[in-house]
Motif scaffolding. Structure first.
Motif, PDB file in Angstrom:
ATOM      1  N   GLY A  52      36.924  31.663  41.220  1.00 11.88           N
ATOM      2  CA  GLY A  52      37.251  32.766  40.326  1.00 11.88           C
ATOM      3  C   GLY A  52      38.708  32.692  39.920  1.00 11.88           C
ATOM      4  O   GLY A  52      39.074  32.865  38.752  1.00 11.88           O
ATOM      5  N   LYS A  53      39.555  32.389  40.894  1.00  8.08           N
ATOM      6  CA  LYS A  53      40.979  32.249  40.622  1.00  8.08           C
ATOM      7  C   LYS A  53      41.227  31.067  39.675  1.00  8.08           C
ATOM      8  O   LYS A  53      41.979  31.190  38.704  1.00  8.08           O
ATOM      9  CB  LYS A  53      41.709  32.036  41.946  1.00  8.08           C
ATOM     10  CG  LYS A  53      43.206  32.092  41.867  1.00  8.08           C
ATOM     11  CD  LYS A  53      43.837  32.120  43.243  1.00  8.08           C
ATOM     12  CE  LYS A  53      44.240  30.733  43.693  1.00  8.08           C
ATOM     13  NZ  LYS A  53      45.043  30.738  44.919  1.00  8.08           N
ATOM     14  N   THR A  56      40.593  31.884  36.077  1.00  7.26           N
ATOM     15  CA  THR A  56      41.647  32.630  35.380  1.00  7.26           C
ATOM     16  C   THR A  56      42.803  31.697  35.025  1.00  7.26           C
ATOM     17  O   THR A  56      43.410  31.817  33.968  1.00  7.26           O
ATOM     18  CB  THR A  56      42.161  33.811  36.216  1.00  7.26           C
ATOM     19  OG1 THR A  56      42.721  33.316  37.423  1.00  7.26           O
ATOM     20  CG2 THR A  56      41.054  34.787  36.529  1.00  7.26           C
ATOM     21  N   LEU A  59      41.804  29.900  31.974  1.00  7.85           N
ATOM     22  CA  LEU A  59      41.970  30.731  30.784  1.00  7.85           C
ATOM     23  C   LEU A  59      43.424  30.730  30.325  1.00  7.85           C
ATOM     24  O   LEU A  59      43.725  30.646  29.127  1.00  7.85           O
ATOM     25  CB  LEU A  59      41.491  32.153  31.099  1.00  7.85           C
ATOM     26  CG  LEU A  59      41.561  33.198  29.995  1.00  7.85           C
ATOM     27  CD1 LEU A  59      40.967  32.688  28.710  1.00  7.85           C
ATOM     28  CD2 LEU A  59      40.836  34.461  30.437  1.00  7.85           C
ATOM     29  N   LEU A 210      33.547  39.718  39.694  1.00  5.88           N
ATOM     30  CA  LEU A 210      34.816  39.281  39.114  1.00  5.88           C
ATOM     31  C   LEU A 210      34.748  37.819  38.698  1.00  5.88           C
ATOM     32  O   LEU A 210      35.294  37.415  37.670  1.00  5.88           O
ATOM     33  CB  LEU A 210      35.959  39.508  40.106  1.00  5.88           C
ATOM     34  CG  LEU A 210      36.389  40.963  40.253  1.00  5.88           C
ATOM     35  CD1 LEU A 210      37.286  41.135  41.464  1.00  5.88           C
ATOM     36  CD2 LEU A 210      37.119  41.424  38.993  1.00  5.88           C
ATOM     37  N   SER A 214      35.253  36.482  35.006  1.00  6.71           N
ATOM     38  CA  SER A 214      36.219  35.442  34.646  1.00  6.71           C
ATOM     39  C   SER A 214      35.537  34.345  33.847  1.00  6.71           C
ATOM     40  O   SER A 214      36.075  33.857  32.840  1.00  6.71           O
ATOM     41  CB  SER A 214      36.845  34.830  35.899  1.00  6.71           C
ATOM     42  OG  SER A 214      37.364  35.832  36.722  1.00  6.71           O
ATOM     43  N   LEU A 218      36.336  33.444  30.010  1.00  9.04           N
ATOM     44  CA  LEU A 218      36.755  32.093  29.640  1.00  9.04           C
ATOM     45  C   LEU A 218      35.858  31.563  28.523  1.00  9.04           C
ATOM     46  O   LEU A 218      36.332  30.979  27.542  1.00  9.04           O
ATOM     47  CB  LEU A 218      36.699  31.177  30.868  1.00  9.04           C
ATOM     48  CG  LEU A 218      37.152  29.742  30.662  1.00  9.04           C
ATOM     49  CD1 LEU A 218      38.562  29.679  30.120  1.00  9.04           C
ATOM     50  CD2 LEU A 218      37.080  28.966  31.981  1.00  9.04           C
ATOM     51  N   ALA A 272      43.724  36.879  31.335  1.00 13.45           N
ATOM     52  CA  ALA A 272      43.629  36.017  32.517  1.00 13.45           C
ATOM     53  C   ALA A 272      44.326  36.671  33.697  1.00 13.45           C
ATOM     54  O   ALA A 272      43.790  36.721  34.811  1.00 13.45           O
ATOM     55  CB  ALA A 272      44.236  34.652  32.214  1.00 13.45           C
ATOM     56  N   LEU A 275      42.406  39.535  35.197  1.00 15.32           N
ATOM     57  CA  LEU A 275      41.269  39.125  36.019  1.00 15.32           C
ATOM     58  C   LEU A 275      41.722  38.480  37.328  1.00 15.32           C
ATOM     59  O   LEU A 275      41.023  38.501  38.330  1.00 15.32           O
ATOM     60  CB  LEU A 275      40.402  38.128  35.238  1.00 15.32           C
ATOM     61  CG  LEU A 275      39.553  38.765  34.146  1.00 15.32           C
ATOM     62  CD1 LEU A 275      39.037  37.703  33.197  1.00 15.32           C
ATOM     63  CD2 LEU A 275      38.393  39.529  34.772  1.00 15.32           C
ATOM     64  N   TYR A 276      42.925  37.908  37.279  1.00 19.56           N
ATOM     65  CA  TYR A 276      43.450  37.176  38.432  1.00 19.56           C
ATOM     66  C   TYR A 276      43.802  38.134  39.568  1.00 19.56           C
ATOM     67  O   TYR A 276      43.474  37.893  40.728  1.00 19.56           O
ATOM     68  CB  TYR A 276      44.671  36.404  37.954  1.00 19.56           C
ATOM     69  CG  TYR A 276      45.571  35.800  38.988  1.00 19.56           C
ATOM     70  CD1 TYR A 276      45.255  34.579  39.577  1.00 19.56           C
ATOM     71  CD2 TYR A 276      46.764  36.418  39.357  1.00 19.56           C
ATOM     72  CE1 TYR A 276      46.103  33.996  40.499  1.00 19.56           C
ATOM     73  CE2 TYR A 276      47.616  35.840  40.272  1.00 19.56           C
ATOM     74  CZ  TYR A 276      47.278  34.638  40.842  1.00 19.56           C
ATOM     75  OH  TYR A 276      48.119  34.072  41.759  1.00 19.56           O
ATOM     76  N   GLN A 279      41.329  39.456  42.098  1.00 18.12           N
ATOM     77  CA  GLN A 279      40.737  38.395  42.913  1.00 18.12           C
ATOM     78  C   GLN A 279      41.669  37.881  43.997  1.00 18.12           C
ATOM     79  O   GLN A 279      41.223  37.439  45.043  1.00 18.12           O
ATOM     80  CB  GLN A 279      40.278  37.231  42.024  1.00 18.12           C
ATOM     81  CG  GLN A 279      39.261  37.710  41.000  1.00 18.12           C
ATOM     82  CD  GLN A 279      38.553  36.558  40.322  1.00 18.12           C
ATOM     83  OE1 GLN A 279      37.848  35.803  40.946  1.00 18.12           O
ATOM     84  NE2 GLN A 279      38.751  36.438  39.027  1.00 18.12           N
TER      85      GLN A 279
END
Lengths: 387, 430, 539
Positions: A52-53, A56, A59, A210, A214, A218, A272, A275-276, A279
């Motif tokens: 997930g990280k 981001t 992105l 999440l 992400s 993206l 980005a 969303l980061y 997470q």
């Protein structure tokens, strides 16, 4: 039929990537939540939040590719937009803690309580509402990019000068957010989040959601950037990149073109960042470090500048490498990472995706050339035979 | 065919295979200990030493037969002074490598970054550095000093022995100095120091040009009252600060500087000749003279194969924390987190300053406080120490919002921020 | 008449005998007093030292000096206090009063007599009183200075005697001031105090201010206006000097920026390589200094004062060689792709940092200042530290050297030719690849010698370079890429700007303001302070 239309508008590779991203957005959460931990197909939560990280980051790299790859603006301050988006989301998450902080203050975040703030500063107002925070996560970076770009592009600040002042911008923001008096938690930043939209931020479900968000963000951004790049406007952007003066002499308002791309890119970086933060659970001034922005440039370059898919590959690959190396060779991983950068620039100047694309094109051309040659040889052989 | 998919697949496979690789070792023949200290980036300068210290302690323990009949195995990762990476690496240590406890972090922000991870995955972190307090978390044991174990005794010493009346509180602008200075300011005012006799100054991280600030200090010190500087300046910025002090002729006899972040390790990069007499407050100095410490120093020098390596306070904190953990695991008979958390409270082990340190219910430990003066050889000489042990006070009594809070992780209360005024556990939002 | 003489004689004899007896008893007393230092607490020792000082006996000077230095030890077996000198694993014992050598003793049997700031201060005061009449001018000067810093009413008589006997002008001036300072804390009549205030005000300076504000608290009503006027007068003087002081600090910061940036002005400014490894070159220079010093300390301690001079050419060679390897191995493949040099050099910078960390360890290394780089001197109201001053001089020297090299030598001509028009230069028979390599090596070498200078004021750690890289780029860009003069003016402008803002805005805000000003300035002049003009600019 829709697919074929999209394929025309976006290009086959983009469609495939978007499809993969959407599939991941559905599949990974499902495999994480619905399978038992010992199931062979189970995706552990650790992997979910890690990727997930990465998404981001991807992105962010994609956002940079739009300005650097297609418009020739090398921004060494893109992490600043990312961090601003992150701070907007962080502020929302802080407000969500409410009275559950250490001091039980219903309004003020913990760091304000122990620094003796008496009331919530004006710029924290409204962040208790998700929509407002989400809006700010896009607007604030966009606005900063607009103001910054407006001045810089109008004054025709170019090339390395532009790069260095974007670096100055992120450095100034780093120092500013580092100050405790600013009201953003100083060096510790914002942390200790509890929940988002009412869901516990630590639960597997939220993490999966999440991750999916992400991936979808993206995918959407990829569609948007691809749309921009393939439009008429996109062609002018490339013109600006390759010969700015000529494009200007052709009558285009170059600074407007650049400004538009820069603002869109900054907004994507803001998304980005937003969303980061949920997470990784923390946002602090370290994200403004000029070195972080340089790293974004490196992801993009490793993957392939100006390819849209390249930055995504680059971000995931470099960060994945970092994750593996820092655990496998904690003392020597910098050699590996540094070596990678040197080797990529020397041997893959177009990045991984660029080089691969070049390889396929060359092969195609080679085949074409070979076919032509064979035909020619055949054609040449005919009269000889006749003689 | 997308290259991305292939790349992602390959990477996923790589990560999963390292997971499997580590997993293979996770068979029950060893107990794993995570070490989460930056080995690169800005904090490597301080944290690498702690990684080495932990490796040494684990090696020594294995020579003594390990723990619960098993060997200990260290898992070292590099969070690279990158705060979000700390959280990622903590998660990896606990959920992928299955470590029983983690020893790590230096800066407050790195600790804040990993806290939710330890809470969520229910594991144990030992945090070895002096910090600002205002925190007590179920899964963390704080073996460094709280402000009352360092700052307040140092100020007391200066007031009594040097009759200081005017104070410069100089620090790096981050949470530890901010909080410490707030506590000190409140404390000094409660002792009758006038607000105009206190000057507070903050600088950015890694500040290297101290000319203006040192000359401001000289100016502030020329008001006819005895002046001292209380420095919470962070690690890296100290060397240029002290060099400037020495060169501008600020002598300890005129304006003493007492520091809370300057230990033997920081002084190793300095010619301490001009700094003799400046002070530091810690809970341990390498120069402390007793057999346990002599043995520790000898082992350390042998382990690092470097006769010049020094020991410092956070190393001692790890020494205490590690021994406490060993004892608690033995007491509990298992490395299971909940059992160890219960067993930890009340565990008492020898520290290196010649006494015993005990883990209190607030997850802080008891320590003696030593005030030392810098010597020409880069060591400290203890000039004063508390007669007994001081209990770490997580919620400072000198801050309005925290004076009513206490932490007690024993059974019925089990709360890190219990408000004695309202009788409620604040963190639970009730 | 006769009886009178006899009487007189007997009187003298008696006095002499008495004196001898007191002398003997005094020696005995002194020894027991010195020995008593062994077991006492800080407070007790303080009283003991004051008592020793009252005897006025110069014999105690070595013992007190040794105590202040931490060389006074107590023999645990018999409670006798000795001065010690290290002798291998043992200590060489020296009698505390007579200075006789008493042989060696194992360290274990001895315990250090502890000393703290308070004691050191007391000792300094005591020594000041005891050494005021010393035949050595420097000792007298130091003694007078000591009393000036901690004036006491007790010292007044001694000061007046010394003043009467003093012949040296410099010492006399300090003594006068010390006397005035002592009068201010004594119970002398108001008139005398007023004169003292005038004396102190006349000499001016920060320490005078300190003396007067100290005296103000305890002064009686009739004296107050005088002191207050004096304080105002000195403060006015000082605030004038404060402006100059800020400019000086700015120059000093500017020289540091210039040193950090000047190598980059070549590799980035002249060659167009975005050299992210520049900071690491500075770091390598600093580590070269460290190695040189370590080697000198081990092999020829006598040469230590020259260590920096020896380190300079070595640092130039080491970093120049690293630069050469970098250029030949990596950068030459990247000409014409400036942005990609950023990536590759960033990678190199990571590798170099980690390499230094692996070799030397992550901790700070000690690089000492030679004595000519330590301390400070007063220039009017300015405190000028020697290291800062030499760094300013050095940075200008490096700049001049570089300018000469580029403008007046054939090699410089070739370098300029290649950077301005590579193909034309090549057609004229210049071996462009070698010129490129040498130019890059020169830039790196210059960064290395900057590292030698910076090792004197900053940490020598693997992170050293990271702290300067951003500032360096700012300076070069602000000054205008490709122009050495721009770098010079840029560095000093930014340095002074920073230091003038700092007292008002604080260190953090000051720096932010400077960055914002740079951004705004670039809007106004998109190619920096000294922009290159002409067609080549677009390329």
């Amino acid at each position: 039929m829709i697919t074929s239309f999209l394929a025309k508008a976006l290009g086959r590779n983009i469609v495939i990537t978007v499809a993969i991203l959407l599939a991941l957005a559905a599949l990974v959460p499902a495999l994480n939540l619905l399978t038992a931990p010992d199931h062979p197909l189970h995706v552990p939560t650790y992997i979910v939040s890690l990727f997930g990280k990465y998404l981001t980051y991807a992105l962010l790299a994609l956002a940079l590719d739009l300005v650097w790859g297609f418009c020739g603006i090398l921004s060494l301050g893109h992490a600043a937009f990312f961090a601003l988006g992150g701070y907007a989301m962080g502020m929302y998450l802080m407000r969500q803690i409410g009275a559950r902080g250490s001091y039980g203050n219903p309004l003020l975040p913990d760091f304000m309580v122990f620094l003796n703030w008496k009331e919530l500063p004006w710029f924290w107002q409204g962040f208790d509402m998700f929509w407002f925070a989400a809006l700010m996560a896009v607007l604030v970076p966009g606005l900063l990019a607009f103001v910054f770009g407006w001045f810089a592009f109008r004054s025709r600040v170019n090339g390395v000068y532009l790069s260095i002042i974007t670096q100055a911008m992120t450095f100034a923001l780093l120092l500013a957010f580092f100050r405790n008096d600013m009201g953003f938690g100083g060096n510790n930043g914002l942390t200790d989040f509890k929940d988002i939209l009412g869901f516990n931020i630590q639960s597997n479900g939220t993490r999966s959601a999440l991750f999916a968000a992400s991936a979808i963000a993206l995918a959407l951004s990829l569609v948007v950037t691809s749309g921009i790049v393939r439009s008429k406007y996109g062609k002018i952007l490339v013109g600006v990149r390759d010969a700015e003066s000529r494009t200007r002499f052709l009558g285009y308002r170059v600074e407007h073109m650049k400004l538009f791309a820069f603002v869109v890119s900054a907004m994507m970086a803001g998304v980005a960042g937003a969303l980061y933060v949920p997470q990784v659970g923390i946002i602090n001034p370290g994200e403004f470090e000029p070195a972080n922005s340089i790293e974004v440039v490196i992801w993009t370059a490793v993957g392939g500048r100006g390819t849209l898919i390249g930055p995504i590959v680059g971000a995931i690959l470099v960060n994945g490498g970092k994750s593996v190396f820092t655990a496998a060779f904690p003392e020597f991983w910098l050699f590996a990472l540094g070596g990678l950068f040197v080797l990529v620039t020397l041997f893959l100047p177009r990045g991984i995706v660029g080089t691969a694309r070049q390889f396929f094109e060359r092969r195609k051309e080679y085949r074409k050339a070979k076919a032509v040659e064979e035909a020619r040889a055949f054609a040449a052989a005919e009269p000889q035979a006749a003689e | 065919m997308s290259i991305k998919a292939r790349a992602t697949g390959a990477l996923l496979a790589a990560i999963l295979s390292t997971t499997a690789f580590h997993g293979a070792f996770a068979a029950d023949d060893t107990i794993k200990v995570g070490i989460l200290h930056s080995l690169s980036g800005t904090m490597a300068i301080s944290e690498t030493t702690l990684k080495d210290a932990m490796l040494m302690l684990i090696e020594e323990q294995n020579k003594k037969g390990g723990l619960l009949g098993k060997q200990l195995e260290a898992v070292v990762v590099d969070p690279a002074s990158d705060w979000p990476l700390f959280a990622e690496k903590a998660r990896e240590l606990v959920s992928v490598n299955k470590v029983s406890a983690v020893f790590g972090c230096w800066t407050s922000v790195s600790r804040k970054s990993v806290l939710p991870v330890f809470e969520e995955l229910n594991s144990i972190l030992f945090y070895p550095v002096q910090y600002e307090g205002e925190e007590s978390q179920r899964n963390v044991f704080y073996t460094g000093a709280a402000p009352n174990q360092q700052a307040i005794p140092a100020v007391d010493y200066l007031m009594e022995n040097e009759s200081v009346e005017r104070w410069v509180l100089a620090g790096t602008d981050y949470v530890y100095p901010r909080t410490t200075n707030k506590i000190l300011e409140a404390y000094l005012i409660s002792k009758g120091v006038k607000p105009e006799d206190i000057m507070i100054n903050y600088t950015p991280f890694g500040h290297s040009d101290w000319q203006t600030i040192v000359s401001d200090i000289k100016k502030f010190g020329s008001a006819g009252k005895k002046t001292a500087v209380v420095s919470t300046i962070n690690g890296d910025a100290n060397v240029p600060f002290y060099k400037e002090l020495g060169n501008q002729g600020v002598k300890a006899e005129d304006i003493p500087v007492v520091a809370f972040s300057v230990g033997e390790e920081e002084l190793a990069g300095l010619d301490t000749g001009p700094l003799v007499g400046h002070l530091a407050a810690w809970n341990y100095f390498q120069s402390v003279d007793n057999p346990a410490n002599a043995e520790f120093i000898k082992t350390w020098k042998a382990f690092t194969k470097n006769d010049k390596r020094v020991t410092n306070d956070p190393m001692e904190a790890h020494y205490i924390g590690f021994n406490m953990w060993l004892k608690a695991v033995e007491k509990a008979g298992t490395t299971d987190t909940d059992a160890v958390l219960d067993a930890m409270i009340g565990v008492s082990v020898p520290n290196l300053s010649g006494g015993y340190s005990t883990m209190m219910p607030n997850h802080h430990i008891t320590k003696p406080v030593l005030i030392g003066e810098i010597q020409a050889d880069g060591q400290f000489e203890t000039v004063w120490e508390t007669p007994g042990l001081v209990v770490g006070d997580e919620w400072s009594d000198f801050l309005a919002d925290s004076k009513d809070l206490i932490a007690d992780w024993r059974a019925p209360m089990s709360c890190g921020n219990f408000n004695v005024a309202t009788g409620k556990c604040g963190g639970k939002g009730s | 008449m006769h009886t009178r003489l006899i009487h007189r004689f007997l009187q003298c004899l008696l006095v002499a005998l008495c004196l001898m007896a007191t002398d003997l008893r005094a020696a005995d007393d002194l020894r027991s007093m010195v020995n008593a230092l062994g077991g006492g607490s800080f407070q007790q020792n303080q009283k003991q030292i004051e008592a020793l000082a009252k005897t006025g006996d110069p014999k105690i000077v070595p013992a007190l000096e040794a105590l202040a230095e931490g060389d006074l030890y107590l023999r645990k077996a018999d409670g006798i206090v000795f001065i010690v000198r290290p002798a291998g694993a043992n200590f060489r014992l020296i009698d505390a009063l007579t200075g006789d050598d008493l042989g060696e003793e194992a360290k274990a049997g001895l315990e250090k007599v502890k000393v703290n700031n308070g004691l050191r201060r007391t000792i300094r005061g005591a020594l000041g009183g005891l050494t005021l009449m010393s035949p050595d001018v420097n000792v007298r000067l130091q003694a007078a200075g000591t009393i000036l810093r901690t004036p006491t009413a007790d010292a007044l008589d001694g000061l007046e005697i010394a003043l009467a006997a003093e012949t040296d002008g410099a010492v006399k001036a300090v003594l006068e001031k010390a006397r005035a300072a002592a009068i201010l804390v004594s119970d002398r009549p108001v008139e005398e105090k007023k004169a003292a205030v005038a004396t102190v005000v006349q000499t001016g300076g920060r320490d005078s201010l300190s003396l007067l504000s100290g005296a103000l608290a305890s002064a009686d009503e009739s004296l107050r206006p005088d002191i207050e006027a004096g304080i105002r007068q000195i403060e006015d003087q000082l605030s004038l000097w404060a402006g100059a002081q800020n400019i000086w600090y700015g120059l000093s910061l500017g020289s540091v920026l210039l040193l950090a940036a000047i190598g980059l002005a070549i590799t980035f400014g002249v060659m167009g390589i975005i050299n992210m490894a520049h900071g690491e070159m500075v770091m390598l220079g600093a580590y070269t200094t460290f190695v040189v010093q370590a080697y000198i300390r081990a092999a020829w301690p006598g040469l230590f004062e020259w260590s920096l001079a020896i380190a300079l050419p070595l640092a130039f060679l080491v970093t120049g060689a690293v630069g050469l390897v970098m250029e030949r191995g990596i950068i030459r493949f990247l000409y014409g792709r400036p942005l990609e040099t950023l990536l590759a050099t960033w990678g190199v910078s990571l590798i170099l940092q980690q390499a230094v960390r692996s070799i030397f360890g992550p901790t700070n290394q000690e690089v000492a200042n030679p004595s000519w780089m330590s301390g400070a001197f007063e220039l009017g109201g300015l405190t000028v530290t020697w290291n800062r001053m030499w760094i300013i001089v050095f940075s200008l020297a490096v700049f001049a050297f570089l300018l000469f090299l580029l403008k007046k030598t054939p090699m410089g001509l070739q370098m300029r030719a290649v950077t301005q028009n590579r193909r034309m230069a090549s057609s004229m028979g210049i071996r462009t690849p070698w010129v490129d390599a040498l130019t890059f090596a020169l830039g790196s070498g210059i960064a290395g010698i900057a590292g030698v200078a910076l090792s004197q004021i900053d940490n020598v750690s693997p992170n050293l370079g990271q702290g300067y890289i951003i500032d360096s780029f700012m300076v070069v860009v602000f000054g205008g890429v490709g122009n050495l003069w721009g770098t010079l003016v840029g560095a000093f402008t930014l340095g002074i700007l920073n230091k003038v803002l700092e007292p008002y805005a604080g260190a953090v805000l000051g720096k932010i303001l400077v960055l914002v000003l740079i951004i705004l300035f670039i809007q106004k002049r998109p190619r920096g302070l000294f922009a290159l003009k002409g067609r080549a600019v677009e390329a």
